[in-house]
Design a protein around this motif. Structure first.
Motif, PDB file in Angstrom:
ATOM      1  N   SER A  30       0.813  -1.213   0.000  1.00 39.75           N
ATOM      2  CA  SER A  30       0.000   0.000   0.000  1.00 39.75           C
ATOM      3  C   SER A  30       0.849   1.266   0.000  1.00 39.75           C
ATOM      4  O   SER A  30       0.332   2.355  -0.201  1.00 39.75           O
ATOM      5  CB  SER A  30      -0.930   0.016   1.217  1.00 39.75           C
ATOM      6  N   CYS A  58      -4.550   5.816   5.382  1.00 41.32           N
ATOM      7  CA  CYS A  58      -4.264   6.741   4.284  1.00 41.32           C
ATOM      8  C   CYS A  58      -3.269   7.796   4.754  1.00 41.32           C
ATOM      9  O   CYS A  58      -3.438   8.399   5.814  1.00 41.32           O
ATOM     10  CB  CYS A  58      -5.551   7.411   3.817  1.00 41.32           C
ATOM     11  N   LEU A 116      -9.262   2.308  -0.373  1.00 39.15           N
ATOM     12  CA  LEU A 116      -7.941   2.070   0.203  1.00 39.15           C
ATOM     13  C   LEU A 116      -7.515   0.615   0.094  1.00 39.15           C
ATOM     14  O   LEU A 116      -6.318   0.312   0.010  1.00 39.15           O
ATOM     15  CB  LEU A 116      -7.919   2.508   1.672  1.00 39.15           C
ATOM     16  N   ALA A 149     -10.395   8.041   6.878  1.00 35.84           N
ATOM     17  CA  ALA A 149      -9.379   7.646   5.895  1.00 35.84           C
ATOM     18  C   ALA A 149      -8.003   7.565   6.557  1.00 35.84           C
ATOM     19  O   ALA A 149      -7.255   6.598   6.363  1.00 35.84           O
ATOM     20  CB  ALA A 149      -9.359   8.635   4.735  1.00 35.84           C
ATOM     21  N   GLY A 188      -4.547   7.663  -2.278  1.00 36.72           N
ATOM     22  CA  GLY A 188      -4.740   8.853  -1.459  1.00 36.72           C
ATOM     23  C   GLY A 188      -6.206   9.252  -1.470  1.00 36.72           C
ATOM     24  O   GLY A 188      -7.018   8.639  -2.174  1.00 36.72           O
ATOM     25  N   LEU A 189      -6.520  10.279  -0.715  1.00 33.26           N
ATOM     26  CA  LEU A 189      -7.885  10.817  -0.709  1.00 33.26           C
ATOM     27  C   LEU A 189      -7.913  12.118  -1.479  1.00 33.26           C
ATOM     28  O   LEU A 189      -7.256  13.087  -1.102  1.00 33.26           O
ATOM     29  CB  LEU A 189      -8.366  11.051   0.733  1.00 33.26           C
ATOM     30  N   HIS A 208      -1.972  10.211   2.313  1.00 30.70           N
ATOM     31  CA  HIS A 208      -1.814  11.057   1.121  1.00 30.70           C
ATOM     32  C   HIS A 208      -3.124  11.810   0.890  1.00 30.70           C
ATOM     33  O   HIS A 208      -4.135  11.214   0.525  1.00 30.70           O
ATOM     34  CB  HIS A 208      -1.464  10.151  -0.073  1.00 30.70           C
ATOM     35  N   THR A 218       0.951   6.459   0.872  1.00 28.33           N
ATOM     36  CA  THR A 218       0.036   5.437   0.377  1.00 28.33           C
ATOM     37  C   THR A 218      -0.251   5.602  -1.109  1.00 28.33           C
ATOM     38  O   THR A 218      -0.434   6.713  -1.601  1.00 28.33           O
ATOM     39  CB  THR A 218      -1.282   5.472   1.166  1.00 28.33           C
TER      40      THR A 218
END
Length: 293
Positions: free
Chosen positions: A4, A46, A272, A41, A17-18, A48, A14
């Protein structure tokens, strides 16, 4: 480094990302929900977050999303220092015939001013990764890039990226920005594969390639058949077809990252998990054929 996590310039972050845009533009959730999406997240691993100066509702307060990201990180109990926050300058919101739209401003003085405003909104002295959001047809691209180089020189940005670029502009950016350039962010998805050559070229240059709208964005109904093979693999695996789409994109090359958006925590939590999904050779062949049909 787990499956990941990937190297993006000097950062290890990661692969998924979001993309935070949808939390602050038209159709956004309420602020408490938006912050909860980011928190969940981050809690799920997560590291990023992708934002921009221009992520706000047309006619509303500017930089809404950057301030939201700042607030979410400030109130999060986890290791803030492990989170890569990328933002972008060069775009702003507008109205065209009464409809919310996007406009560009690549003037050097605007890029420098907005980047400093971005740092302030994010609550940092130095932005982790700062992209030039989109070339401005009214401004020579070299002049815009020289402003970005100045931002790195001044310490406003630790690393730089370019977005919505072709190979020629990518090469010019590498020439002007040198090692400060670490990433390219272009649209890429099963319904938008025309940036494949930029993805490959970024890998040759040792740059990260970050896919925006990795799930297709606002695609036309006629494009839906491109996702039939992804839905079939998803059904066989017992997972969402969105997870399969993201896993396929990440399988293109180790330099690829995806930043899907989310209005609900469940959406990004599902996304994710794409980083740990290994597609077989047969599945990749089927999906590649579908995306190039």
């Amino acid at each position: 480094m787990t499956s990941s996590m990937r190297a993006l310039g000097p950062f290890t972050t990661t692969a998924v990302g979001l993309g935070c845009m949808g939390l602050s533009i038209e159709g956004k959730p309420d602020q408490a929900t938006a912050i909860d999406v980011i928190h969940q997240a981050l809690d799920a691993g997560c590291r990023h977050l992708d934002t921009a100066w221009s992520y706000y509702e047309s006619g509303g307060p500017e930089q809404t999303n950057e301030r939201l990201v700042h607030q979410a990180l400030d109130s999060w109990k986890g290791p803030r220092q492990d989170v890569l926050v990328a933002t972008k300058v060069g775009h702003y919101r507008n109205f065209t015939d009464g409809r919310p739209t996007w406009a560009v401003d690549g003037r050097p003085e605007s890029l420098i001013r907005h980047a400093k405003e971005s740092a302030q909104a994010l609550g940092v002295d130095t932005i982790d990764l700062l992209y030039m959001h989109r070339p401005d047809p009214q401004v020579p691209y070299q002049e815009s890039l020289e402003a970005m180089a100045e931002l790195a020189k001044q310490g406003v940005a630790r690393t730089l990226g370019v977005s919505n670029v072709d190979i020629e502009r990518m090469d010019l950016a590498r020439k002007i920005l040198g090692d400060d350039l670490v990433a390219v962010q272009n649209q890429f998805s099963p319904t938008f594969t025309s940036s494949r050559q930029e993805l490959d070229h970024a890998a040759e240059l040792g740059l990260a390639f970050v896919c925006w709208s990795p799930l297709g964005g606002f695609r036309a109904p006629k494009d839906e058949t491109r996702y039939d093979a992804f839905r079939q693999v998803a059904q066989e695996r017992g997972v969402s077809h969105q997870r399969v789409v993201l896993a396929w994109e990440l399988s293109q090359n180790r330099n690829v990252f995806v930043v899907p958006g989310a209005h609900r925590a469940a959406t990004i939590l599902d996304s994710l998990q794409a980083a740990d999904m290994e597609l077989s050779e047969d599945e990749m062949d089927r999906l590649n054929r579908a995306a190039t049909a």
